[in-house]
Design an enzyme around this catalytic site. Structure first.
Site, PDB file in Angstrom:
ATOM      1  N   THR A  21     -44.802   2.388  49.455  1.00 45.31           N
ATOM      2  CA  THR A  21     -43.608   2.602  50.273  1.00 45.31           C
ATOM      3  C   THR A  21     -42.446   2.892  49.320  1.00 45.31           C
ATOM      4  O   THR A  21     -42.587   2.728  48.107  1.00 45.31           O
ATOM      5  CB  THR A  21     -43.292   1.357  51.132  1.00 45.31           C
ATOM      6  OG1 THR A  21     -43.065   0.246  50.247  1.00 45.31           O
ATOM      7  CG2 THR A  21     -44.429   1.034  52.087  1.00 45.31           C
ATOM      8  N   HIS A  61     -51.939  -3.113  41.986  1.00 43.92           N
ATOM      9  CA  HIS A  61     -50.897  -3.801  41.203  1.00 43.92           C
ATOM     10  C   HIS A  61     -51.458  -5.101  40.652  1.00 43.92           C
ATOM     11  O   HIS A  61     -52.105  -5.853  41.391  1.00 43.92           O
ATOM     12  CB  HIS A  61     -49.670  -4.077  42.080  1.00 43.92           C
ATOM     13  CG  HIS A  61     -48.562  -4.735  41.334  1.00 43.92           C
ATOM     14  ND1 HIS A  61     -47.759  -4.031  40.447  1.00 43.92           N
ATOM     15  CD2 HIS A  61     -48.142  -6.012  41.293  1.00 43.92           C
ATOM     16  CE1 HIS A  61     -46.887  -4.877  39.919  1.00 43.92           C
ATOM     17  NE2 HIS A  61     -47.095  -6.073  40.420  1.00 43.92           N
ATOM     18  N   GLY A  72     -56.852   5.470  32.717  1.00 40.57           N
ATOM     19  CA  GLY A  72     -57.395   5.554  34.065  1.00 40.57           C
ATOM     20  C   GLY A  72     -58.650   4.731  34.293  1.00 40.57           C
ATOM     21  O   GLY A  72     -59.627   5.239  34.842  1.00 40.57           O
ATOM     22  N   LEU A 115     -41.842   6.776  42.266  1.00 45.45           N
ATOM     23  CA  LEU A 115     -41.843   7.983  43.100  1.00 45.45           C
ATOM     24  C   LEU A 115     -40.668   7.966  44.067  1.00 45.45           C
ATOM     25  O   LEU A 115     -40.292   6.916  44.594  1.00 45.45           O
ATOM     26  CB  LEU A 115     -43.164   8.081  43.853  1.00 45.45           C
ATOM     27  CG  LEU A 115     -44.385   8.281  42.949  1.00 45.45           C
ATOM     28  CD1 LEU A 115     -45.672   7.991  43.706  1.00 45.45           C
ATOM     29  CD2 LEU A 115     -44.398   9.702  42.386  1.00 45.45           C
ATOM     30  N   MET A 170     -47.318   5.778  35.848  1.00 50.97           N
ATOM     31  CA  MET A 170     -46.140   5.035  35.428  1.00 50.97           C
ATOM     32  C   MET A 170     -44.833   5.774  35.708  1.00 50.97           C
ATOM     33  O   MET A 170     -44.016   6.004  34.828  1.00 50.97           O
ATOM     34  CB  MET A 170     -46.255   4.677  33.936  1.00 50.97           C
ATOM     35  CG  MET A 170     -47.498   3.874  33.591  1.00 50.97           C
ATOM     36  SD  MET A 170     -47.701   2.371  34.588  1.00 50.97           S
ATOM     37  CE  MET A 170     -46.406   1.343  33.897  1.00 50.97           C
TER      38      MET A 170
END
Length: 192
Positions: free
Chosen positions: A143, A111, A14, A95, A92
């Site tokens: 999205t 990204h 993180g 979704l 990772m």
């Protein structure tokens, strides 16, 4: 000033999460990090978040009969924290559409490429293999399509002749840590 409540989803150390936590410490930053959720119980980022007094939780998708049940449980956790915005920071997992649509316009990701180029994984290796002269990172809305959401901010770095995946990744990461807090700030202020 009413600050937006933010949850960060992680799978590992993180480092972008840490950049967001540090930015949110500024009194005039328009968002506060209220929770960090990982799909891996051993993610080092959970300990880092807890050391800052931030609520943490982990949910292993393998413990759920379906992705939908896993994501429904994630939603319940995020709602219990009264989250306004979700930031993905090295989460990772792809979704599902229902989860993504639930957070439409309020979920962002960083990204390591100049989207729309080099969606997906192994971006640094792919950029080097293609002989590109420029690389970078993009903060974008999440999205249902992988790395297809509208870009919020981008940062560019030159690809140097002696670059390796590691040296290129390190320079891109510096820019990620710079633009992710700025993108969150803009979203929290309603400038998106």
């Amino acid at each position: 000033m009413s600050k937006k409540k933010v949850a960060i989803l992680i799978s590992g150390r993180g480092s972008n999460m840490s950049a967001l936590i540090e930015a949110a410490k500024a009194p005039d930053f328009p968002a506060e990090i209220v929770g960090v959720l990982s799909n891996k119980a051993a993610a080092p980022g959970l300990e880092i978040a807890a050391s800052h007094g931030i609520a943490t939780a982990s949910l292993a998708q393998s413990k759920f009969p379906s992705r939908e049940m896993f994501e429904d449980t994630m939603t319940l956790m995020l709602e219990s924290w009264e989250v306004d915005i979700v930031c993905l920071a090295g989460f990772m997992r792809v979704l599902g559409e229902d989860f993504v649509n639930r957070w439409e316009g309020r979920m962002i990701n960083i990204h390591p490429s100049l989207l729309p180029a080099y969606k997906g994984l192994d971006t640094h290796a792919r950029v080097l293999a293609a002989g590109e002269k420029e690389h970078g990172c993009t903060v974008h809305f999440v999205t249902p399509g992988l790395d297809e959401g509208d870009a919020i901010l981008q940062a560019r770095v030159p690809v140097l002749p002696d670059d390796t995946e590691d040296t290129l990744a390190a320079r891109v990461l510096v820019e990620e840590h710079r633009i992710y807090p700025e993108a969150l700030k803009q979203l929290a202020l309603g400038k998106m």
